[in-house]
Design a protein around this motif. Structure first.
Motif, short mmCIF file in Angstrom:
data_model
loop_
_atom_site.label_atom_id
_atom_site.label_comp_id
_atom_site.label_asym_id
_atom_site.label_seq_id
_atom_site.Cartn_x
_atom_site.Cartn_y
_atom_site.Cartn_z
N GLU A 91 -53.32 5.17 -1.22
CA GLU A 91 -52.45 4.02 -0.96
C GLU A 91 -53.06 3.18 0.15
N ILE A 92 -53.06 1.87 -0.07
CA ILE A 92 -53.58 0.92 0.92
C ILE A 92 -52.41 0.07 1.38
N GLN A 93 -52.06 0.19 2.66
CA GLN A 93 -50.95 -0.57 3.23
C GLN A 93 -51.43 -1.97 3.65
N ARG A 94 -50.57 -2.97 3.49
CA ARG A 94 -50.88 -4.33 3.93
C ARG A 94 -49.59 -5.04 4.32
N LEU A 95 -49.71 -6.09 5.09
CA LEU A 95 -48.57 -6.90 5.48
C LEU A 95 -48.66 -8.25 4.76
N VAL A 96 -47.54 -8.68 4.17
CA VAL A 96 -47.48 -9.93 3.45
C VAL A 96 -46.38 -10.77 4.07
N LYS A 97 -46.67 -12.04 4.29
CA LYS A 97 -45.68 -12.94 4.87
C LYS A 97 -44.71 -13.38 3.78
N TYR A 98 -43.41 -13.12 4.00
CA TYR A 98 -42.38 -13.51 3.05
C TYR A 98 -42.28 -15.03 3.07
N PRO A 99 -42.36 -15.68 1.89
CA PRO A 99 -42.46 -17.15 1.87
C PRO A 99 -41.28 -17.91 2.49
N LYS A 100 -40.06 -17.48 2.20
CA LYS A 100 -38.91 -18.26 2.64
C LYS A 100 -38.62 -18.08 4.13
N TYR A 101 -38.66 -16.86 4.62
CA TYR A 101 -38.24 -16.59 5.99
C TYR A 101 -39.39 -16.40 6.97
N GLY A 102 -40.59 -16.18 6.45
CA GLY A 102 -41.74 -16.03 7.33
C GLY A 102 -41.88 -14.65 7.96
N LYS A 103 -41.01 -13.72 7.56
CA LYS A 103 -41.08 -12.36 8.09
C LYS A 103 -42.19 -11.59 7.36
N TYR A 104 -42.89 -10.72 8.08
CA TYR A 104 -43.92 -9.91 7.48
C TYR A 104 -43.31 -8.64 6.88
N VAL A 105 -43.66 -8.37 5.63
CA VAL A 105 -43.11 -7.25 4.88
C VAL A 105 -44.25 -6.31 4.49
#
Length: 100
Positions: free
Chosen positions: A22-36
């Motif tokens: 498993e490779i973990q990554r952070l993605v910026k949520y488009p609407k709120y800008g929070k990293y998921v």
């Protein structure tokens, strides 16, 4: 085009010569800008069965080896420290019997 090299965590070593990484990554949520947190699952070929569950490994892209396997294990970066609770309890139980 160069082959991609990534670092991930081995989550399954139940198959012979195959590891689920498993490779973990952070993605910026488009609407709120929070990293998921998101994860990508890769199946990697481990010829010598040198990695185990919990190890951090480096894998590289390769030719398709099966339906799911498209990666090869390069090296084990760090060994995992997963404790086998059953073995630990049985060792403690046998040591306790010897002391009595």
């Amino acid at each position: 085009m160069p082959k991609r090299v990534v670092v991930g965590l081995v989550v399954s070593d139940k198959m012979s010569k195959t590891r689920r990484v498993e490779i973990q990554r952070l993605v910026k949520y488009p609407k709120y800008g929070k990293y998921v947190k998101r994860r990508t699952v890769c199946y990697a070929h481990d010829e010598n069965n040198e990695s185990n569950t919990g190890d951090t490994v480096e894998i590289i892209e390769s030719r398709p080896m099966s339906k799911l396997k498209r990666w090869k294990l390069v090296k084990v970066v760090t060994k995992g420290n997963i404790i086998d609770v059953v073995a630990l309890r049985s060792a403690a139980g046998s040591a306790e019997k010897e002391n009595k």
